[in-house]
Design a protein around this motif. Structure first.
Motif, PDB file in Angstrom:
ATOM      1  N   LYS B  38       0.839  -1.198   0.000  1.00  0.00           N
ATOM      2  CA  LYS B  38       0.000   0.000   0.000  1.00  0.00           C
ATOM      3  C   LYS B  38       0.877   1.252   0.000  1.00  0.00           C
ATOM      4  N   MET B  39       0.341   2.302  -0.594  1.00  0.00           N
ATOM      5  CA  MET B  39       1.062   3.567  -0.627  1.00  0.00           C
ATOM      6  C   MET B  39       0.503   4.559   0.387  1.00  0.00           C
ATOM      7  N   PHE B  71      -3.154   6.957   3.606  1.00  0.00           N
ATOM      8  CA  PHE B  71      -3.212   6.014   2.491  1.00  0.00           C
ATOM      9  C   PHE B  71      -3.751   6.666   1.220  1.00  0.00           C
ATOM     10  N   LEU B  72      -3.046   6.414   0.123  1.00  0.00           N
ATOM     11  CA  LEU B  72      -3.515   6.836  -1.200  1.00  0.00           C
ATOM     12  C   LEU B  72      -4.799   6.091  -1.541  1.00  0.00           C
ATOM     13  N   VAL B 111       4.843   1.644   0.903  1.00  0.00           N
ATOM     14  CA  VAL B 111       5.774   2.599   0.331  1.00  0.00           C
ATOM     15  C   VAL B 111       5.222   3.988   0.629  1.00  0.00           C
TER      16      VAL B 111
END
Lengths: 178, 178
Positions: B38-39, B71-72, B111
């Motif tokens: 997850k970004m 989180f994106l 990331v």
């Protein structure tokens, strides 16, 4: 998503308390299932003045050319993922050097991250997901047969930097294939 | 994951044909369920010589300080995600300038991507996930009360760049909180 991956009951779609987006929610066990963007990692791999491209054996864009790239896995860094993809798709041992590009592929919920790299030795081959793998000089790049806009953006910036003698990091958003 | 999110049957864990990793596989409908990193996106937000930090109201690291980040979401670019998080956590309208850091937080499958940004106006407040939000001069940064290693790395590089009069992009991997 139709069913809760934790308890197996049917999920519904609604905005959970304290949130502001529609999510898949399980009213049976209370789980909220988030869907997150995915990361694709790859590399422009040099051998001398040439770079390595792979012709895709699989959809999407079967038959088109790309740098070695694929989905990042849990448990690896971006750099490790890019090196693994080069090994899988091009049977190539590569050395990652530095970050080259970050591409928002928003329409499909992806972010692509590309590195500059070089071959350890002039040895490579077509992995299972490639029809063929070859080294290309700049004048030979098949610009009209590139698989994805993110590959085009990455190669354009790579060559611009190389001509200017710099190593920049480039970020953009790409849309549909044009 | 215990159940197939598509058909609701129990999943098993094994290596699918043509793959080399354990996946959650549904033997009933054939679905393979991938788990992807997850970004997290955020920004060092300037107002003049100061930057904006938020004290976390939620776990993990409740009570510790962070740059606005989260989180994106699917459907937004990295830059849009960072701006949304500043709005949600710090009630701040920000202008994203450029990429600052990319941090592999491999141990937790994340990331983190951080940008340089600035406030549109000197207006901000504590969003639902923040206990307080404040501007800090460099000498006031609560280095020992930062929430995450990625925040520390980002702020260290930000101030090094500022002292040197450059805007670099910095990539690293961080481990457990030290």
């Amino acid at each position: 998503m139709n069913y809760c991956s934790l308890c197996g009951e049917a999920v519904v779609t609604r905005i959970p308390p304290g949130d502001n987006r529609q999510r898949h929610v399980c009213d049976d066990c209370g789980a909220v299932h988030y869907v997150n963007p995915k990361m694709v990692v790859g590399a422009v791999v040099e051998w001398g003045e040439e770079i390595l491209l792979c012709r895709r054996a699989i959809e999407p864009r079967q038959g088109y050319w790309t740098v070695p790239a694929g989905f990042l896995e849990v448990g690896e860094t971006l750099e490790q993922g890019a090196a693994r993809e080069a090994l899988e798709e091009a049977e190539a041992d590569i050395v990652i050097r530095d970050l080259l590009s970050v591409i928002n592929v928003t329409r499909v919920g992806q972010v692509h991250v590309m590195f500059r790299a070089h071959l350890e030795q002039p040895e490579f081959g077509a992995g299972e997901e490639s029809l063929e793998v070859a080294l290309f000089a700049q004048a030979e790049i098949p610009w009209r047969e590139l698989a994805f806009p993110s590959v085009r953006f990455t190669l354009e910036r790579y060559y611009q930097d190389r001509a200017a003698g710099v190593q920049g990091v480039h970020i953009t958003e790409v849309g549909r294939w044009r």
